[in-house]
Design an enzyme around this catalytic site. Structure first.
Site, PDB file in Angstrom:
ATOM      1  N   HIS A  78      11.981   2.672  22.737  1.00  0.00           N
ATOM      2  CA  HIS A  78      12.167   3.033  24.143  1.00  0.00           C
ATOM      3  C   HIS A  78      13.283   4.064  24.335  1.00  0.00           C
ATOM      4  O   HIS A  78      14.319   4.019  23.693  1.00  0.00           O
ATOM      5  CB  HIS A  78      12.465   1.789  24.983  1.00  0.00           C
ATOM      6  CG  HIS A  78      13.758   1.115  24.601  1.00  0.00           C
ATOM      7  ND1 HIS A  78      14.976   1.509  25.105  1.00  0.00           N
ATOM      8  CD2 HIS A  78      14.008   0.118  23.732  1.00  0.00           C
ATOM      9  CE1 HIS A  78      15.928   0.753  24.592  1.00  0.00           C
ATOM     10  NE2 HIS A  78      15.369  -0.098  23.744  1.00  0.00           N
TER      11      HIS A  78
ATOM     12  N   HIS B 212      11.170  16.708  13.204  1.00  0.00           N
ATOM     13  CA  HIS B 212      10.137  16.046  12.399  1.00  0.00           C
ATOM     14  C   HIS B 212      10.604  14.636  12.049  1.00  0.00           C
ATOM     15  O   HIS B 212      11.644  14.476  11.405  1.00  0.00           O
ATOM     16  CB  HIS B 212       9.882  16.847  11.117  1.00  0.00           C
ATOM     17  CG  HIS B 212       8.895  16.216  10.176  1.00  0.00           C
ATOM     18  ND1 HIS B 212       8.652  16.732   8.929  1.00  0.00           N
ATOM     19  CD2 HIS B 212       8.097  15.129  10.286  1.00  0.00           C
ATOM     20  CE1 HIS B 212       7.735  15.992   8.314  1.00  0.00           C
ATOM     21  NE2 HIS B 212       7.396  15.000   9.113  1.00  0.00           N
TER      22      HIS B 212
HETATM   23  C1  LIG Z   1       3.885  13.639   4.606  1.00  0.00           C
HETATM   24  C2  LIG Z   1       5.192  14.065   3.993  1.00  0.00           C
HETATM   25  O1  LIG Z   1       5.287  14.273   2.820  1.00  0.00           O
HETATM   26  S1  LIG Z   1       6.555  14.268   5.025  1.00  0.00           S
HETATM   27  C3  LIG Z   1       7.943  14.566   3.958  1.00  0.00           C
HETATM   28  C4  LIG Z   1       8.717  13.313   3.615  1.00  0.00           C
HETATM   29  N1  LIG Z   1       9.766  13.653   2.677  1.00  0.00           N
HETATM   30  C5  LIG Z   1      11.023  13.231   2.829  1.00  0.00           C
HETATM   31  O2  LIG Z   1      11.319  12.486   3.731  1.00  0.00           O
HETATM   32  C6  LIG Z   1      12.032  13.753   1.844  1.00  0.00           C
HETATM   33  C7  LIG Z   1      13.461  13.762   2.418  1.00  0.00           C
HETATM   34  N2  LIG Z   1      14.346  14.449   1.485  1.00  0.00           N
HETATM   35  C8  LIG Z   1      15.320  13.824   0.764  1.00  0.00           C
HETATM   36  O3  LIG Z   1      15.502  12.602   0.839  1.00  0.00           O
HETATM   37  C9  LIG Z   1      16.140  14.737  -0.130  1.00  0.00           C
HETATM   38  O4  LIG Z   1      16.447  14.005  -1.312  1.00  0.00           O
HETATM   39  C10 LIG Z   1      17.437  15.234   0.565  1.00  0.00           C
HETATM   40  C11 LIG Z   1      17.013  16.288   1.605  1.00  0.00           C
HETATM   41  C12 LIG Z   1      18.192  14.119   1.242  1.00  0.00           C
HETATM   42  C13 LIG Z   1      18.394  15.858  -0.432  1.00  0.00           C
HETATM   43  O5  LIG Z   1      17.739  16.841  -1.146  1.00  0.00           O
HETATM   44  P1  LIG Z   1      18.652  17.844  -2.050  1.00  0.00           P
HETATM   45  O6  LIG Z   1      19.611  18.571  -1.167  1.00  0.00           O
HETATM   46  O7  LIG Z   1      17.689  18.650  -2.872  1.00  0.00           O
HETATM   47  O8  LIG Z   1      19.540  16.854  -2.914  1.00  0.00           O
HETATM   48  P2  LIG Z   1      19.401  16.449  -4.458  1.00  0.00           P
HETATM   49  O9  LIG Z   1      18.007  15.979  -4.775  1.00  0.00           O
HETATM   50  O10 LIG Z   1      19.967  17.571  -5.274  1.00  0.00           O
HETATM   51  O11 LIG Z   1      20.362  15.183  -4.541  1.00  0.00           O
HETATM   52  C14 LIG Z   1      21.770  15.308  -4.358  1.00  0.00           C
HETATM   53  C15 LIG Z   1      22.362  13.921  -4.512  1.00  0.00           C
HETATM   54  O12 LIG Z   1      21.953  13.110  -3.410  1.00  0.00           O
HETATM   55  C16 LIG Z   1      21.248  11.954  -3.853  1.00  0.00           C
HETATM   56  N3  LIG Z   1      20.141  11.733  -2.924  1.00  0.00           N
HETATM   57  C17 LIG Z   1      19.152  12.597  -2.618  1.00  0.00           C
HETATM   58  N4  LIG Z   1      18.331  12.052  -1.719  1.00  0.00           N
HETATM   59  C18 LIG Z   1      18.785  10.826  -1.463  1.00  0.00           C
HETATM   60  C19 LIG Z   1      18.326   9.776  -0.610  1.00  0.00           C
HETATM   61  N5  LIG Z   1      17.246   9.929   0.136  1.00  0.00           N
HETATM   62  N6  LIG Z   1      19.050   8.641  -0.584  1.00  0.00           N
HETATM   63  C20 LIG Z   1      20.160   8.486  -1.361  1.00  0.00           C
HETATM   64  N7  LIG Z   1      20.642   9.467  -2.182  1.00  0.00           N
HETATM   65  C21 LIG Z   1      19.958  10.610  -2.229  1.00  0.00           C
HETATM   66  C22 LIG Z   1      20.756  12.324  -5.254  1.00  0.00           C
HETATM   67  O13 LIG Z   1      20.546  11.159  -6.031  1.00  0.00           O
HETATM   68  C23 LIG Z   1      21.874  13.177  -5.760  1.00  0.00           C
HETATM   69  O14 LIG Z   1      22.940  12.342  -6.157  1.00  0.00           O
HETATM   70  P3  LIG Z   1      23.834  12.710  -7.460  1.00  0.00           P
HETATM   71  O15 LIG Z   1      24.496  14.020  -7.113  1.00  0.00           O
HETATM   72  O16 LIG Z   1      24.759  11.551  -7.554  1.00  0.00           O
HETATM   73  O17 LIG Z   1      22.872  12.837  -8.590  1.00  0.00           O
END
Ligand SMILES: CC(=O)SCCNC(=O)CCNC(=O)[C@H](O)C(C)(C)COP(=O)(O)OP(=O)(O)OC[C@H]1O[C@@H](n2cnc3c(N)ncnc32)[C@H](O)[C@@H]1OP(=O)(O)O
Length: 215
Positions: free
Chosen positions: A135, A144
């Site tokens: 809500h 998104h």
């Molecule tokens: C229909 C569809 O497909 S819609 C799309 C759905 N997709 C998503 O929701 C993806 C969302 N993206 C993410 O979660 C990505 O991991 C992001 C944007 C948070 C980070 O991406 P990047 O900037 O490339 O970070 P990268 O992969 O290099 O990770 C950096 C650090 O953060 C950590 N990290 C990355 N993502 C996460 C997460 N979701 N939760 C916890 N830690 C995370 C990594 O383990 C890494 O840690 P380290 O340095 O200790 O090794």
């Protein structure tokens, strides 16, 4: 309802939108995409590149911007407006949207989404598969909400922010414009603009650089 729909972008997201548009009742659905030679668009034809958009309006008067990149999608939406296209939203019939919620133009509401009373969904936003928007939330233009994300009441997601798959947002939090919430995160406090946060509780990972190289 107009029975044709031009979908801008034939990537993964565009194909999901096209599929939902057919279920919703559009009879002819086709893509514009710059990768027209190689794209695997399934049942839907790719009519040409995005550059041909303005010339398509007579035969395809309604169109939706369906690229995953939030800023690019919002810019395409504004281009549609400027060119005089109709900009319907696509709501999968299995979505449950309160009659007391508002859904603006060129919004995509995927299968299994729930939008509760008082929520406001602005132009060119995506509510992806199975997300719940409780809500009085406000999802601003170009934002998104990824599949399976859950937003408690009174959450605001500002323009072009991205809420990652399976994340949970506590009631009342505000996600700043252009911010990213990582997959599976639990957001318990406000997130500033253009920041990436992740984890449970979500903490900042990095700050995006702007074009001039400054944060
Ligand atoms: C229909 C569809 O497909 S819609 C799309 C759905 N997709 C998503 O929701 C993806 C969302 N993206 C993410 O979660 C990505 O991991 C992001 C944007 C948070 C980070 O991406 P990047 O900037 O490339 O970070 P990268 O992969 O290099 O990770 C950096 C650090 O953060 C950590 N990290 C990355 N993502 C996460 C997460 N979701 N939760 C916890 N830690 C995370 C990594 O383990 C890494 O840690 P380290 O340095 O200790 O090794």
């Amino acid at each position: 309802m107009n029975r044709t729909l031009l979908v801008l972008g034939a990537g993964g997201h565009g194909r999901v939108v096209a599929d939902a548009a057919l279920v919703m009742g559009f009879e002819r659905v086709a893509f514009l995409d710059d990768r027209q030679v190689t794209v695997q668009a399934g049942l839907f034809p790719v009519l040409g590149p995005l550059a041909s958009l303005e010339s398509m309006k007579e035969e395809w008067p309604a169109a939706i911007a369906a690229v995953g990149d939030n800023r690019v999608r919002l810019a395409l939406f504004h281009r549609l407006l400027q060119a005089g296209f109709k900009t319907p939203s696509v709501l999968h019939p299995s979505a449950v949207v309160s009659r007391n919620a508002s859904v603006a133009r060129s919004v995509f509401v995927a299968a299994g989404v729930v939008v509760n009373i008082g929520a406001r969904i602005d132009d060119a936003a995506i509510l992806n598969t199975g997300a719940t928007i409780d809500h009085d939330c406000a999802i601003e233009a170009g934002a998104h909400i990824s599949p399976g994300a859950h937003l408690a009441g009174n959450v605001t997601v500002e323009q072009c922010a991205w809420v990652g798959i399976g994340s949970a947002l506590k009631n009342g939090v505000r996600i700043g414009a252009g911010a990213t919430v990582g997959a599976g995160s639990a957001v318990v406090r406000d997130v500033p603009a253009d920041i990436t946060v992740a984890g449970s509780p979500a903490r900042a990972l990095a700050k995006r650089m702007d074009d001039s190289g400054h944060c």
